[in-house]
Every structure is written in structure tokens, then in C-alpha cells.
Scaffold this motif. Sequence first.
Motif, PDB file in Angstrom:
ATOM      1  N   HIS A  12      40.579  50.475  53.420  1.00  0.00           N
ATOM      2  CA  HIS A  12      39.629  50.687  52.325  1.00  0.00           C
ATOM      3  C   HIS A  12      40.190  51.551  51.199  1.00  0.00           C
ATOM      4  O   HIS A  12      41.157  52.285  51.372  1.00  0.00           O
ATOM      5  CB  HIS A  12      38.378  51.391  52.842  1.00  0.00           C
ATOM      6  CG  HIS A  12      37.655  50.667  53.922  1.00  0.00           C
ATOM      7  ND1 HIS A  12      37.042  49.458  53.739  1.00  0.00           N
ATOM      8  CD2 HIS A  12      37.427  50.996  55.218  1.00  0.00           C
ATOM      9  CE1 HIS A  12      36.452  49.078  54.871  1.00  0.00           C
ATOM     10  NE2 HIS A  12      36.683  49.986  55.785  1.00  0.00           N
ATOM     11  N   TYR A  14      38.399  53.899  47.715  1.00  0.00           N
ATOM     12  CA  TYR A  14      37.375  54.199  46.712  1.00  0.00           C
ATOM     13  C   TYR A  14      38.137  54.218  45.400  1.00  0.00           C
ATOM     14  O   TYR A  14      38.830  55.203  45.094  1.00  0.00           O
ATOM     15  CB  TYR A  14      36.708  55.557  46.977  1.00  0.00           C
ATOM     16  CG  TYR A  14      35.780  55.573  48.191  1.00  0.00           C
ATOM     17  CD1 TYR A  14      34.647  54.759  48.222  1.00  0.00           C
ATOM     18  CD2 TYR A  14      36.030  56.395  49.279  1.00  0.00           C
ATOM     19  CE1 TYR A  14      33.789  54.769  49.332  1.00  0.00           C
ATOM     20  CE2 TYR A  14      35.181  56.414  50.382  1.00  0.00           C
ATOM     21  CZ  TYR A  14      34.068  55.590  50.397  1.00  0.00           C
ATOM     22  OH  TYR A  14      33.230  55.599  51.491  1.00  0.00           O
ATOM     23  N   ALA A  19      35.065  56.454  42.728  1.00  0.00           N
ATOM     24  CA  ALA A  19      35.100  57.864  43.132  1.00  0.00           C
ATOM     25  C   ALA A  19      34.470  58.736  42.035  1.00  0.00           C
ATOM     26  O   ALA A  19      33.744  59.703  42.323  1.00  0.00           O
ATOM     27  CB  ALA A  19      36.535  58.299  43.406  1.00  0.00           C
ATOM     28  N   LEU A  45      33.059  63.989  51.337  1.00  0.00           N
ATOM     29  CA  LEU A  45      32.372  62.710  51.157  1.00  0.00           C
ATOM     30  C   LEU A  45      31.089  62.720  51.977  1.00  0.00           C
ATOM     31  O   LEU A  45      31.134  62.956  53.191  1.00  0.00           O
ATOM     32  CB  LEU A  45      33.307  61.598  51.650  1.00  0.00           C
ATOM     33  CG  LEU A  45      32.812  60.165  51.567  1.00  0.00           C
ATOM     34  CD1 LEU A  45      32.701  59.718  50.106  1.00  0.00           C
ATOM     35  CD2 LEU A  45      33.771  59.235  52.320  1.00  0.00           C
ATOM     36  N   VAL A  58      37.831  64.640  51.835  1.00  0.00           N
ATOM     37  CA  VAL A  58      38.500  63.496  51.212  1.00  0.00           C
ATOM     38  C   VAL A  58      39.565  63.974  50.237  1.00  0.00           C
ATOM     39  O   VAL A  58      39.473  65.073  49.698  1.00  0.00           O
ATOM     40  CB  VAL A  58      37.538  62.547  50.449  1.00  0.00           C
ATOM     41  CG1 VAL A  58      36.806  61.629  51.391  1.00  0.00           C
ATOM     42  CG2 VAL A  58      36.586  63.291  49.533  1.00  0.00           C
ATOM     43  N   GLN A  61      44.293  60.082  49.473  1.00  0.00           N
ATOM     44  CA  GLN A  61      44.460  58.861  50.279  1.00  0.00           C
ATOM     45  C   GLN A  61      43.256  57.936  50.158  1.00  0.00           C
ATOM     46  O   GLN A  61      43.342  56.760  50.482  1.00  0.00           O
ATOM     47  CB  GLN A  61      44.783  59.192  51.750  1.00  0.00           C
ATOM     48  CG  GLN A  61      43.665  59.782  52.573  1.00  0.00           C
ATOM     49  CD  GLN A  61      43.643  61.304  52.505  1.00  0.00           C
ATOM     50  OE1 GLN A  61      44.061  61.899  51.508  1.00  0.00           O
ATOM     51  NE2 GLN A  61      43.124  61.945  53.537  1.00  0.00           N
ATOM     52  N   TYR A  62      42.143  58.449  49.646  1.00  0.00           N
ATOM     53  CA  TYR A  62      40.945  57.615  49.465  1.00  0.00           C
ATOM     54  C   TYR A  62      40.969  56.814  48.160  1.00  0.00           C
ATOM     55  O   TYR A  62      40.232  55.857  48.025  1.00  0.00           O
ATOM     56  CB  TYR A  62      39.676  58.473  49.528  1.00  0.00           C
ATOM     57  CG  TYR A  62      39.281  58.831  50.947  1.00  0.00           C
ATOM     58  CD1 TYR A  62      38.243  58.170  51.599  1.00  0.00           C
ATOM     59  CD2 TYR A  62      39.980  59.807  51.660  1.00  0.00           C
ATOM     60  CE1 TYR A  62      37.910  58.474  52.903  1.00  0.00           C
ATOM     61  CE2 TYR A  62      39.649  60.120  52.970  1.00  0.00           C
ATOM     62  CZ  TYR A  62      38.610  59.446  53.587  1.00  0.00           C
ATOM     63  OH  TYR A  62      38.283  59.738  54.895  1.00  0.00           O
ATOM     64  N   TRP A  63      41.786  57.250  47.179  1.00  0.00           N
ATOM     65  CA  TRP A  63      41.742  56.524  45.901  1.00  0.00           C
ATOM     66  C   TRP A  63      43.114  56.210  45.304  1.00  0.00           C
ATOM     67  O   TRP A  63      43.230  55.324  44.457  1.00  0.00           O
ATOM     68  CB  TRP A  63      40.895  57.258  44.842  1.00  0.00           C
ATOM     69  CG  TRP A  63      41.036  58.760  44.858  1.00  0.00           C
ATOM     70  CD1 TRP A  63      42.016  59.491  44.276  1.00  0.00           C
ATOM     71  CD2 TRP A  63      40.155  59.695  45.493  1.00  0.00           C
ATOM     72  NE1 TRP A  63      41.809  60.829  44.510  1.00  0.00           N
ATOM     73  CE2 TRP A  63      40.661  60.988  45.248  1.00  0.00           C
ATOM     74  CE3 TRP A  63      38.970  59.561  46.231  1.00  0.00           C
ATOM     75  CZ2 TRP A  63      40.034  62.136  45.722  1.00  0.00           C
ATOM     76  CZ3 TRP A  63      38.355  60.710  46.706  1.00  0.00           C
ATOM     77  CH2 TRP A  63      38.895  61.966  46.450  1.00  0.00           C
ATOM     78  N   LYS A  68      48.235  54.819  49.502  1.00  0.00           N
ATOM     79  CA  LYS A  68      48.060  53.619  50.349  1.00  0.00           C
ATOM     80  C   LYS A  68      49.426  53.040  50.696  1.00  0.00           C
ATOM     81  O   LYS A  68      49.709  52.723  51.861  1.00  0.00           O
ATOM     82  CB  LYS A  68      47.200  52.581  49.603  1.00  0.00           C
ATOM     83  CG  LYS A  68      46.926  51.291  50.361  1.00  0.00           C
ATOM     84  CD  LYS A  68      45.961  51.470  51.517  1.00  0.00           C
ATOM     85  CE  LYS A  68      44.507  51.518  51.076  1.00  0.00           C
ATOM     86  NZ  LYS A  68      43.618  51.905  52.195  1.00  0.00           N
ATOM     87  N   ALA A  85      35.268  50.807  50.240  1.00  0.00           N
ATOM     88  CA  ALA A  85      34.579  51.317  51.435  1.00  0.00           C
ATOM     89  C   ALA A  85      33.082  51.407  51.189  1.00  0.00           C
ATOM     90  O   ALA A  85      32.612  51.369  50.038  1.00  0.00           O
ATOM     91  CB  ALA A  85      35.158  52.679  51.813  1.00  0.00           C
ATOM     92  N   PRO A 334      41.301  54.716  54.873  1.00  0.00           N
ATOM     93  CA  PRO A 334      41.779  56.068  55.168  1.00  0.00           C
ATOM     94  C   PRO A 334      40.868  56.828  56.129  1.00  0.00           C
ATOM     95  O   PRO A 334      40.999  58.054  56.249  1.00  0.00           O
ATOM     96  CB  PRO A 334      41.760  56.739  53.792  1.00  0.00           C
ATOM     97  CG  PRO A 334      40.603  56.085  53.099  1.00  0.00           C
ATOM     98  CD  PRO A 334      40.538  54.675  53.616  1.00  0.00           C
ATOM     99  N   PHE A 335      39.953  56.110  56.792  1.00  0.00           N
ATOM    100  CA  PHE A 335      39.107  56.794  57.768  1.00  0.00           C
ATOM    101  C   PHE A 335      39.913  57.046  59.038  1.00  0.00           C
ATOM    102  O   PHE A 335      40.930  56.422  59.278  1.00  0.00           O
ATOM    103  CB  PHE A 335      37.848  55.967  58.057  1.00  0.00           C
ATOM    104  CG  PHE A 335      36.967  55.819  56.844  1.00  0.00           C
ATOM    105  CD1 PHE A 335      36.230  56.898  56.377  1.00  0.00           C
ATOM    106  CD2 PHE A 335      36.907  54.629  56.145  1.00  0.00           C
ATOM    107  CE1 PHE A 335      35.434  56.785  55.245  1.00  0.00           C
ATOM    108  CE2 PHE A 335      36.114  54.508  55.015  1.00  0.00           C
ATOM    109  CZ  PHE A 335      35.376  55.583  54.556  1.00  0.00           C
TER     110      PHE A 335
END
Length: 382
Positions: A12, A14, A19, A45, A58, A61-63, A68, A85, A334-335
Amino acid sequence: MASKLLVDIHTHVYLPRYAALLRSRSAVPFIRSSATHDGKLDERLLILDHEPSGGRPVGPQYWDREEKLKFMDKHGIDVSVVSTANPWLDFLPASQAHTLAAELNEDLEEYCSTSPNVQDVPIRRLYGFGLLPLVPEITTASLLDTVKQVSKLPHLRGLIMGTRGVGKGLDDMALDPIWAAIEAAGLVVFIHPHYGVDAKAWGDMDNGHVLPLALGFPFETTIATTRLILSGVLDRFPSLRLLLAHSGGTLPQLSSRLASCIDHDPVVASRLKHDARYYLGKLYVDAVAYGPEELGFVSDVIARSGRYEAGTSDFKAANRSLGSQRMLFGTDHPFFPPLSSTEKWKSVVENSEAIDAVQGWSQADKDGVRGGNAISLFNLAE
Ligand code: URA
Ligand code: ZN
């Protein structure tokens, strides 16, 4: 060789635009920012209705696309089919959801189309699942417009969807024109949970995120997909390609019980064209189950579907190899990051080792689950 690639289909992002929206909000879903005692930015988050323990930490790595790619390199992942996500656009008013879906689909196309190629193979490292503005009050025309947009974006090969549809679930007949358009466009629908089940079921003990994620998520997928099957969607749209998160939740375990309950229920018994177990073989599932026994079992259940093909006497024996062809490696990045610093993420290593250890899968089956099945399902070699 394309058939040996490792492809992650459950991963996933964001996107920065999304974000930013979460940062601008102060109610779930949102990102809460504060300063730590040493002046660093601390972002959390909060996306679940009863988010435990003040939210999840967070970071980039989430955006950030570079993160990634770094994660992929670290784990030997050649290609990722990336999806926004949860909770997608579920919480927005219809007009904003429609506009944002269009923008995020363009953003994701750019994220993928400007990614590098896999070495020596004419396949990019990043492809994507687009978004539909699936919210109450959206018009069918807006949804069809977005299906058309995604089908024209060359690096988007599917759509990620929650379980609410336009407010009444995935068995809502109002979705029929949308299923028809998705089927005609050849897009894969990734059905992914967000809401879990009633939080009262979890009791008073603080179990962190364990119960909503380990149980609530797969139960939600199970219920949504069962309702979709019971409403005849797979009879009306037999070429629709649905990919279920977390190895189909508990549906594989419960499919014979479901078939029996249908057989004994006059309201439903005559509605469906097939035995309930037949539909399991029409689905694709990720291999995000963390254990070889579970993967083997799910592949048995999928393969068994052949026995329930109406109108044929072709009783295929339950055959794990056959079932493996509908299963695809995923990470849920990234979960589930590691709690302490490790070279590789345990959540990834476990899913990868589970594939290797399934009894009865040949090397070719394992290569299929690791990437070959994804290359075919998403036409990545084109
Ligand atoms: N937690 C989430 O909220 N989403 C996922 O996809 C996985 C874990
Ligand atoms: Zn996920």
C-alpha cells in the motif's frame, strides 16, 4: 526470466495528496502530528473507529516512492502492484470523492509509469490499483467515468475496493453497471477490509491492534464476499476477476458450511446457479496468511471448486497445484513493520517462507505464487 520474478500484489501507499488530506483532518481518519521532546516530528495514523493506543507511528515508508523501492530491494521484490491503503475515499462527500479519485489515479499512474524497469525485463517495477469514488450519493455516471479513466491509465491494472460499496455493501444491485464495466475493462478488483466487525466483540482488555487486524479484517472480507456471492454477482459477471485480501479471510474454511446452509434455505437455494463451493474457484486470493498449512488448505479449497462445475462430468480431483494458480504473494507493506531494527521484515519473510514450505506445491507452483500468477493476472508482460 519473467516467470521467476517476485511480485508483491498486496502493498500500500498513502500518496502525498492523500496523506496531506489526512493531515488536514482532526477526526478519524487522520494523521496527528506533534513534536517529540527532542523537537522531532511525530506522526500517528488514526484510521480505525476505535483506534487503540493513540494510533500507529507513520513515516516516509507510507508515502515516499523511494522508500517503497528500497523496501522492495531489501526483500528481493522485483515488482509491486501498489494500492492506496484503507479507508480510501469512504469518508468523503460524493463530489470530493469523485474529484480526488481522478487526481489520485493520475498520481498513481505517474508513480508507476516513472518507476525503473526490472533489470533485463520489459516490465516496470511499479503498477497500481486505482480508486473508485465508492460513497453514498455518488452517481452511477461518476463511477463509470472513473472506471473508464482507470482503464485508460496504462500502469493501473485494477481497482482496490472496500466492502461498503455505495453504502449498502457489495451485494447492492445498484453496483451491477459498475461490475459490468469493470468486467468489460478487464480490471482486477482487490477487495480489502477496513471496518472489521462490531468492536464490542473485542471486550475490555487492551489487546492493541491484534483483534481488529487478525480477526476483524478477515471476518469483514468473509462477510462482504459471501454477500456478493449470494447476490449472484459471480453468476451475472462470470469473467469478473476478484482478488481477496488475506487469503480470502475465513471463507475457505467456511465454504462447505455455507453450501450446506444454502441447501437448507428455501430463500436462497434456487437463486444461485452453482454450489457455493464452485465460486471459491472463481476467486483469486493473496498469499498473505503467514503459514504454509493455511496456504496449502486454501489451495485445496480453490482446486475443489472444479468438482462443483455445473453441467460437466469432469470431476477434477482436489489438487493443490491447480489451487495455487489463483494465489499471489503479498506483504501488506508498509503495515506490520518490525518492532526492533532487523535486516528484513518478519511479516515479509514469513509469507515468503510459507510459500516455500507448502507440501504438495511443485517448484513451478511456488514460482507461480511468488510472481508468475501475478504476471498473468495483471498482464504485466504487456
Ligand atoms: N492495517 C491496516 O489498516 N491496513 C492494512 O492493510 C493492514 C494493516
Ligand atoms: Zn492491506
